[in-house]
Design a protein around this motif. Structure first.
Motif: not given
Length: 211
Positions: A23-29
């Motif tokens: 997960t990151s600021s862009y969402g979950e991979g």
């Protein structure tokens, strides 16, 4: 970049499935490829010792103590004690991973004692190497034998009677097999008597010996 995750409280032998996602600021991979894990028990080692060591007399109590060792935890559960292939008792491990069995019914002769740990949620099972223990005959004494007064006959033969066995294991019966007596002199008067040839009943002779 890598990270670790520790999953605790699992059951040995059960199958667990895992996927990983980031997960990151862009969402979950996307999830990773699924992997499966089957936890296996940690190895244990069991030893057994006796007190008294090596041998004891028939009817006396011997205590066998098993110790279970391993890395990462303290073993819990039960230990089974065997004499050869015969189970002689079980005991529960204490906080020091030791279990003891006190027994006084082993037969006369040699015994091969092992201790088997059943395993627990952390450790796998293990069995000790055999400890050798020997049971010897129990010494007993015969007292209270009396010689009958007789009329002078020129011989030293004495007629004996009575006799009580002491030192017998509680609950068991030992019979006296009479021997023979000899006066110190064939002459009339007060004489000392020597007794010989006394024995104990056939079955009892397997477990006790006259001092």
């Amino acid at each position: 970049t890598s990270t670790n995750y520790l999953d605790t409280g699992l059951t040995n032998g059960a199958t667990y499935y895992y996927v990983v996602s980031a997960t990151s600021s862009y969402g979950e991979g996307a999830n990773s490829t699924e992997t499966q894990v089957i936890p296996s028990p940690a190895p244990s080692a069991t030893t057994v010792a006796s007190s008294p060591a090596a041998s004891g007399t028939y009817g006396s109590t011997v205590t066998f103590t098993a110790t279970v060792t391993g890395t990462g935890s303290t073993a819990t559960g039960t230990v089974t004690f065997r004499d050869g292939a015969t189970t002689i008792g079980t005991a529960t491990l204490n906080a020091s991973a030791q279990a003891s069995l006190a027994i006084s019914t082993l037969s006369v002769g040699g015994h091969s004692i092992t201790a088997s740990f059943a395993g627990d949620s952390f450790f796998g099972p293990s069995t000790s190497t055999a400890a050798t223990y020997s049971v010897t005959q129990k010494p007993v004494t015969i007292t209270g034998v009396t010689a009958a007064t007789k009329v002078y006959d020129g011989t030293t033969a004495a007629a004996l009677s009575g006799g009580t066995v002491s030192g017998v294991v509680s609950g068991e019966t030992v019979t006296v097999v009479p021997g023979t007596g000899v006066f110190t002199s064939p002459n009339a008067g007060s004489q000392s008597v020597t007794a010989s040839g006394y024995a104990i009943g056939e079955m009892a002779a397997d477990v006790v010996a006259i001092l």
